[in-house]
Design a protein around this motif. Structure first.
Motif, PDB file in Angstrom:
ATOM      1  N   UNK A  37       0.816  -1.225   0.000  1.00  0.00           N
ATOM      2  CA  UNK A  37       0.000   0.000   0.000  1.00  0.00           C
ATOM      3  C   UNK A  37       0.851   1.278   0.000  1.00  0.00           C
ATOM      4  N   UNK A  38       1.944   1.293   0.759  1.00  0.00           N
ATOM      5  CA  UNK A  38       2.827   2.466   0.768  1.00  0.00           C
ATOM      6  C   UNK A  38       3.469   2.658  -0.592  1.00  0.00           C
ATOM      7  N   UNK A  39       3.898   1.568  -1.186  1.00  0.00           N
ATOM      8  CA  UNK A  39       4.521   1.639  -2.510  1.00  0.00           C
ATOM      9  C   UNK A  39       3.538   2.240  -3.521  1.00  0.00           C
ATOM     10  N   UNK A  40       2.311   1.724  -3.521  1.00  0.00           N
ATOM     11  CA  UNK A  40       1.300   2.219  -4.459  1.00  0.00           C
ATOM     12  C   UNK A  40       0.945   3.678  -4.187  1.00  0.00           C
ATOM     13  N   UNK A  41       0.818   4.031  -2.914  1.00  0.00           N
ATOM     14  CA  UNK A  41       0.381   5.384  -2.565  1.00  0.00           C
ATOM     15  C   UNK A  41       1.433   6.441  -2.830  1.00  0.00           C
ATOM     16  N   UNK A  42       2.707   6.123  -2.579  1.00  0.00           N
ATOM     17  CA  UNK A  42       3.727   7.162  -2.583  1.00  0.00           C
ATOM     18  C   UNK A  42       4.719   7.113  -3.732  1.00  0.00           C
ATOM     19  N   UNK A  43       4.926   5.972  -4.335  1.00  0.00           N
ATOM     20  CA  UNK A  43       6.031   5.854  -5.291  1.00  0.00           C
ATOM     21  C   UNK A  43       5.614   5.702  -6.751  1.00  0.00           C
ATOM     22  N   UNK A  44       4.421   5.218  -7.005  1.00  0.00           N
ATOM     23  CA  UNK A  44       4.048   4.886  -8.386  1.00  0.00           C
ATOM     24  C   UNK A  44       3.782   6.085  -9.287  1.00  0.00           C
ATOM     25  N   UNK A  45       3.459   7.236  -8.718  1.00  0.00           N
ATOM     26  CA  UNK A  45       3.126   8.389  -9.562  1.00  0.00           C
ATOM     27  C   UNK A  45       4.246   9.423  -9.640  1.00  0.00           C
ATOM     28  N   UNK A  46       5.428   9.066  -9.194  1.00  0.00           N
ATOM     29  CA  UNK A  46       6.559   9.996  -9.243  1.00  0.00           C
ATOM     30  C   UNK A  46       7.095  10.086 -10.666  1.00  0.00           C
ATOM     31  N   UNK A  47       7.416  11.318 -11.065  1.00  0.00           N
ATOM     32  CA  UNK A  47       7.986  11.555 -12.402  1.00  0.00           C
ATOM     33  C   UNK A  47       9.456  11.942 -12.241  1.00  0.00           C
ATOM     34  N   UNK A  48      10.378  11.117 -12.746  1.00  0.00           N
ATOM     35  CA  UNK A  48      11.810  11.423 -12.605  1.00  0.00           C
ATOM     36  C   UNK A  48      12.346  12.247 -13.771  1.00  0.00           C
ATOM     37  N   UNK A  49      13.233  13.179 -13.454  1.00  0.00           N
ATOM     38  CA  UNK A  49      13.952  13.950 -14.466  1.00  0.00           C
ATOM     39  C   UNK A  49      15.360  14.212 -13.950  1.00  0.00           C
ATOM     40  N   UNK A  50      16.178  14.776 -14.797  1.00  0.00           N
ATOM     41  CA  UNK A  50      17.516  15.170 -14.394  1.00  0.00           C
ATOM     42  C   UNK A  50      17.697  16.625 -14.774  1.00  0.00           C
ATOM     43  N   UNK A  51      18.192  17.401 -13.814  1.00  0.00           N
ATOM     44  CA  UNK A  51      18.502  18.809 -14.067  1.00  0.00           C
ATOM     45  C   UNK A  51      19.944  19.030 -13.645  1.00  0.00           C
ATOM     46  N   UNK A  52      20.804  19.189 -14.612  1.00  0.00           N
ATOM     47  CA  UNK A  52      22.226  19.336 -14.309  1.00  0.00           C
ATOM     48  C   UNK A  52      22.763  18.069 -13.679  1.00  0.00           C
ATOM     49  N   UNK A  53      23.271  18.182 -12.464  1.00  0.00           N
ATOM     50  CA  UNK A  53      23.785  16.995 -11.777  1.00  0.00           C
ATOM     51  C   UNK A  53      22.852  16.549 -10.660  1.00  0.00           C
ATOM     52  N   UNK A  54      21.571  16.946 -10.748  1.00  0.00           N
ATOM     53  CA  UNK A  54      20.583  16.582  -9.738  1.00  0.00           C
ATOM     54  C   UNK A  54      19.528  15.669 -10.328  1.00  0.00           C
ATOM     55  N   UNK A  55      19.284  14.554  -9.652  1.00  0.00           N
ATOM     56  CA  UNK A  55      18.204  13.645 -10.021  1.00  0.00           C
ATOM     57  C   UNK A  55      16.956  14.163  -9.318  1.00  0.00           C
ATOM     58  N   UNK A  56      15.943  14.568 -10.094  1.00  0.00           N
ATOM     59  CA  UNK A  56      14.752  15.216  -9.547  1.00  0.00           C
ATOM     60  C   UNK A  56      13.567  14.264  -9.625  1.00  0.00           C
ATOM     61  N   UNK A  57      12.852  14.151  -8.500  1.00  0.00           N
ATOM     62  CA  UNK A  57      11.629  13.358  -8.445  1.00  0.00           C
ATOM     63  C   UNK A  57      10.476  14.316  -8.200  1.00  0.00           C
ATOM     64  N   UNK A  58       9.554  14.359  -9.159  1.00  0.00           N
ATOM     65  CA  UNK A  58       8.436  15.284  -9.071  1.00  0.00           C
ATOM     66  C   UNK A  58       7.159  14.533  -8.703  1.00  0.00           C
ATOM     67  N   UNK A  59       6.434  15.113  -7.739  1.00  0.00           N
ATOM     68  CA  UNK A  59       5.150  14.564  -7.330  1.00  0.00           C
ATOM     69  C   UNK A  59       4.055  15.535  -7.748  1.00  0.00           C
ATOM     70  N   UNK A  60       2.822  15.082  -7.655  1.00  0.00           N
ATOM     71  CA  UNK A  60       1.716  15.941  -8.081  1.00  0.00           C
ATOM     72  C   UNK A  60       1.216  16.851  -6.973  1.00  0.00           C
ATOM     73  N   UNK A  61       1.779  16.739  -5.767  1.00  0.00           N
ATOM     74  CA  UNK A  61       1.316  17.600  -4.686  1.00  0.00           C
ATOM     75  C   UNK A  61       2.449  17.919  -3.716  1.00  0.00           C
ATOM     76  N   UNK A  62       2.311  19.063  -3.068  1.00  0.00           N
ATOM     77  CA  UNK A  62       3.288  19.471  -2.065  1.00  0.00           C
ATOM     78  C   UNK A  62       3.260  18.524  -0.867  1.00  0.00           C
TER      79      UNK A  62
END
Length: 143
Positions: A37-62
């Motif tokens: 349940x934690x995996x489904x709730x928190x990790x499945x909708x993350x969008x990964x990108x890279x900006x410079x030398x930073x691995x960025x994980x974007x979520x849909x809410x603060x």
């Protein structure tokens, strides 16, 4: 269980595809360490990108971004570094509604910056309240 390490350099991380591949491999590590349940709730909708030398994980809410930072940051960074040792910086953030331009069909209508910010502020507050409600419902279902 020992995971096979993928050889990818940070210079290869410049494309979105590489970020998704790396994140998918990190998710296999994370999935073994958290409940379903934690995996489904928190990790499945993350969008990964890279900006410079930073691995960025974007979520849909603060709320989700803060939850991940407070509860899972070390797990996330450890999993990413296990996949790609060269990762040095990881950022978790939300895609804020302020980042989305306000589209108006009639170009003659101009909203002032102040009223636009007011709309964004109210929408963000509503989003945060909805996130909290959804979290409480999800937690109630898993209890």
């Amino acid at each position: 269980m020992m995971m096979k390490q993928t050889v990818v350099s940070m210079t290869d991380l410049q494309t979105s595809l590489d970020a998704r591949v790396i994140w998918a491999e990190a998710l296999t590590i994370i999935k073994e360490k958290v409940s379903q349940p934690s995996y489904q709730a928190w990790f499945c909708s993350i969008h990964p990108t890279v900006e410079g030398n930073t691995f960025v994980l974007e979520t849909s809410s603060a709320f989700a971004a803060e939850w991940l930072k407070n509860r899972y940051f070390h797990l996330i960074t450890d999993a990413l570094v296990e996949v790609v040792e060269e990762i040095r910086y990881v950022e978790i953030r939300s895609i804020l509604i302020e980042d989305i331009p306000l589209a108006i069909a009639n170009h003659d209508i101009q909203l002032e910056t102040q009223s636009q910010k007011s709309i964004y502020t109210r929408l963000r507050e509503m989003e945060e309240k909805l996130d909290m409600i959804l979290f409480l419902i999800q937690r109630e279902k898993t209890s």
